[in-house]
Design a protein around this motif. Structure first.
Motif, short mmCIF file in Angstrom:
data_model
loop_
_atom_site.label_atom_id
_atom_site.label_comp_id
_atom_site.label_asym_id
_atom_site.label_seq_id
_atom_site.Cartn_x
_atom_site.Cartn_y
_atom_site.Cartn_z
N GLY A 9 0.82 -1.22 0.00
CA GLY A 9 0.00 0.00 0.00
C GLY A 9 0.85 1.26 0.00
N LEU A 10 1.90 1.24 0.78
CA LEU A 10 2.80 2.41 0.82
C LEU A 10 3.41 2.65 -0.56
CD1 LEU A 10 4.85 2.25 4.14
CD2 LEU A 10 3.11 3.90 3.50
N ARG A 11 3.83 1.58 -1.16
CA ARG A 11 4.50 1.73 -2.46
C ARG A 11 3.53 2.18 -3.54
NH1 ARG A 11 8.55 -3.43 -1.70
NH2 ARG A 11 9.97 -2.35 -0.33
N GLU A 12 2.26 1.87 -3.32
CA GLU A 12 1.24 2.33 -4.28
C GLU A 12 0.69 3.69 -3.89
OE1 GLU A 12 -1.59 -0.82 -4.30
OE2 GLU A 12 -0.32 -2.16 -5.51
N ARG A 13 1.31 4.31 -2.90
CA ARG A 13 0.92 5.65 -2.44
C ARG A 13 -0.51 5.67 -1.94
NH1 ARG A 13 5.24 6.56 -1.27
NH2 ARG A 13 5.07 8.83 -1.19
N ASP A 14 -0.87 4.66 -1.19
CA ASP A 14 -2.22 4.58 -0.63
C ASP A 14 -2.17 5.11 0.81
OD1 ASP A 14 -4.68 4.01 0.30
OD2 ASP A 14 -4.53 1.83 0.10
N PRO A 15 -2.81 6.26 1.05
CA PRO A 15 -2.78 6.83 2.40
C PRO A 15 -3.38 5.90 3.45
CG PRO A 15 -3.57 8.45 0.82
CD PRO A 15 -3.52 7.13 0.10
N ALA A 16 -4.28 5.02 3.03
CA ALA A 16 -4.88 4.09 3.99
C ALA A 16 -3.82 3.19 4.62
CB ALA A 16 -5.94 3.24 3.31
N ALA A 17 -2.81 2.87 3.85
CA ALA A 17 -1.72 2.04 4.38
C ALA A 17 -0.97 2.80 5.46
CB ALA A 17 -0.78 1.61 3.25
N LEU A 18 -0.74 4.08 5.18
CA LEU A 18 -0.02 4.88 6.17
C LEU A 18 -0.86 5.01 7.44
CD1 LEU A 18 2.51 6.58 6.76
CD2 LEU A 18 1.25 8.57 5.93
N ARG A 19 -2.15 5.17 7.27
CA ARG A 19 -3.02 5.29 8.45
C ARG A 19 -2.97 4.00 9.29
NH1 ARG A 19 -6.73 7.48 4.75
NH2 ARG A 19 -6.87 9.73 4.89
N GLU A 20 -2.97 2.89 8.62
CA GLU A 20 -2.94 1.63 9.38
C GLU A 20 -1.60 1.47 10.10
OE1 GLU A 20 -4.34 -1.79 7.28
OE2 GLU A 20 -3.58 -3.17 8.81
N ILE A 21 -0.55 1.87 9.42
CA ILE A 21 0.76 1.82 10.08
C ILE A 21 0.78 2.76 11.28
CG2 ILE A 21 3.19 2.45 9.77
CD1 ILE A 21 2.91 1.41 6.87
N TYR A 22 0.16 3.90 11.11
CA TYR A 22 0.10 4.85 12.23
C TYR A 22 -0.72 4.26 13.38
CZ TYR A 22 0.11 9.42 14.49
OH TYR A 22 0.32 10.46 15.37
N ASP A 23 -1.82 3.61 13.04
CA ASP A 23 -2.63 2.98 14.08
C ASP A 23 -1.83 1.93 14.84
OD1 ASP A 23 -4.76 4.55 13.43
OD2 ASP A 23 -5.77 3.03 12.22
N ARG A 24 -1.00 1.23 14.12
CA ARG A 24 -0.22 0.16 14.76
C ARG A 24 0.92 0.70 15.60
NH1 ARG A 24 0.71 -5.17 11.00
NH2 ARG A 24 -1.42 -5.40 10.22
#
Lengths: 241, 213
Positions: B41-56
């Motif tokens: 997700g990060l590599r595809e520039r999907d902000p949702a991936a960053l949000r999930e990483i932030y949640d974790r």
């Protein structure tokens, strides 16, 4: 097997009585595999025991500022950063109410860390050709009428900060002048106080070329011994006109 | 589930709202969801991936930064810098070399050290500057390293099944014995001991995994 595992945790947690512990250690002596299991887990127990309370009480983080395509945030005219949803790199720009004990702070300005107080009849002198007059604008939630100037002398080795409209800092806070830029580099130039008239005029040494940084910044600092930028910026302006 | 902040370290003062592990405790959940979709997700520039990483990991990095920098405003700023860097440099993350937690904590630790280096008052005397820098780098950086390790441990605890992580919390933070936990949670002592062992064992495996063992 389960009995042995139960004993391992109880042993490592110090929950066996003396007789049980002695008996279990005899088992360890006779069973290298069991001992290996114990020794593998012992450092885990040690690390858990050493964790301070704050680790277990992990604080709630601030909301994530999701980059929108990872582009740089918008900037205010004059080089300042707008109040973004995402706060990146530059310190938080909020102004806390000044403490109520402002009456104690009647001096217009006190130079600290080599700063030199300039009296009301003084002012910058000798700024001839090559001197620069830079405007500082209110930033964050600072006092509405706050404004200021930074006069950088021809030699570029001293600056005179002239501010007005700032809130009195009280007895447990002070203001500090910084050079900083967008990628977070910054240096502190000196500290000063603001009295009840909200004004100060202070001359401070500049140990580096201001042009190496993007902004002059004035922050409100708590007197807590922490040399770091408080994140409470009240005035900011570019280092070039 | 109540917040951990309501927990007192003294067993006699443990409040009732403390997370209870009822006898019908659910079976162990999956301790950590896969990370592959986050990296992708990060590599595809999907902000949702960053949000999930932030949640974790956001809570862990922020807790570390608060302690390391001793300045909430600075911690909040560096926190945002860290996750901006996670976003921008995701192509540099190599799953073969470690887990996301280790990578994020490495960035966090580096940015904390950078921040502290900048915040040391700039001496005018160049010789004094060199001295001050040396003193800081020897002492504080070692402390930051140790602190980062502690918070990394917290990250591993978060990956345990809830039944195990809460039990470890009761034991090491609540300072309850296994018998006291069993009585409090109304579950058999043998179950507590088994979960305690399993939790410790799983932590050990995660530590080995993080260390590339």
């Amino acid at each position: 097997m389960r009995e042995a595992r139960d004993q391992i945790s109880s042993y490592l947690l110090g929950e066996l009585d003396a007789a049980e512990a002695t008996a279990f250690e005899r088992r360890l002596d006779a069973n290298p595999d069991l001992r290996e299991d114990v020794e593998r887990l012992r450092p885990v127990v040690s690390r858990l025991k050493a964790l301070p309370a704050e680790i277990w009480e992990a604080p709630q983080p601030p909301p994530l500022a999701v980059p929108e395509g990872a582009e740089e945030p918008a900037r205010e005219p004059g080089g300042g950063r707008s109040r973004p949803k995402r706060r990146l790199r530059l310190p938080t720009i909020t102004l806390r109410p000044a403490p109520g004990a402002a009456l104690a702070a009647l001096l217009l300005a006190v130079g600290v860390a080599g700063g030199l107080l300039i009296g009301g009849n003084g002012g910058s002198q000798g700024y001839g050709t090559g001197a620069t007059d830079l405007v500082l604008r209110r930033t964050g939630d600072g006092a509405p009428g706050a404004r200021g100037d930074v006069f950088v002398g021809e030699s570029k080795q001293r600056a005179t900060v002239d501010v007005e409209g700032l809130e009195p800092n009280g007895s447990h806070a002070f203001y500090e002048l910084w050079l900083l830029d967008d990628d977070g580099r910054m240096i502190a130039l000196g500290s000063f106080r603001i009295g009840t008239d909200g004004r100060a005029k202070v001359e401070l040494p500049i140990p580096v070329a201001p042009s190496r940084y993007q902004y002059f910044d004035i922050s409100l600092q708590e007197d807590n011994g922490n040399p770091a930028h408080s994140g409470i910026s009240v005035l900011r302006g570019p280092t070039s006109s | 589930m109540s917040e951990a902040t309501t927990i007192g370290p003294n067993p006699s003062t443990l409040p009732q709202e403390f997370v209870r592990m009822d006898g019908a405790m659910p079976a162990d959940a999956t301790p950590s969801q896969g990370e592959g979709h986050l990296v992708e997700g990060l590599r595809e520039r999907d902000p949702a991936a960053l949000r999930e990483i932030y949640d974790r990991f956001g809570r862990i990095t922020f807790g570390f930064l608060l302690r390391a920098l001793s300045d909430r405003g600075a911690a909040e700023d560096v926190q945002q810098q860290v996750f901006l860097e996670v976003w921008r440099r995701s192509d540099r993350f190599d799953p073969e070399r470690g887990r996301l937690l280790t990578w994020v904590m490495t960035i966090t630790r580096s940015r904390a050290i950078d921040h502290q280096r900048r915040r040391v008052p700039e001496p005018i005397d160049p010789q004094a500057a060199a001295t001050t820098g040396d003193v800081w780098s020897v002492g504080a950086e070692g402390e930051i390293e140790a602190l980062a390790e502690q918070w990394r441990m917290r990250g591993l605890l978060d990956r345990l099944p809830a039944s195990e992580s809460e039990l470890l919390r009761l034991r090491f933070y609540g300072e309850l014995t296994q018998s006291e936990i069993a009585a409090r949670e109304e579950i058999p002592l043998g179950t507590v001991k088994t979960r305690m062992f399993n939790g410790l064992q799983r932590l050990r495996e995660m530590i080995d995994e993080e260390n590339g063992a």
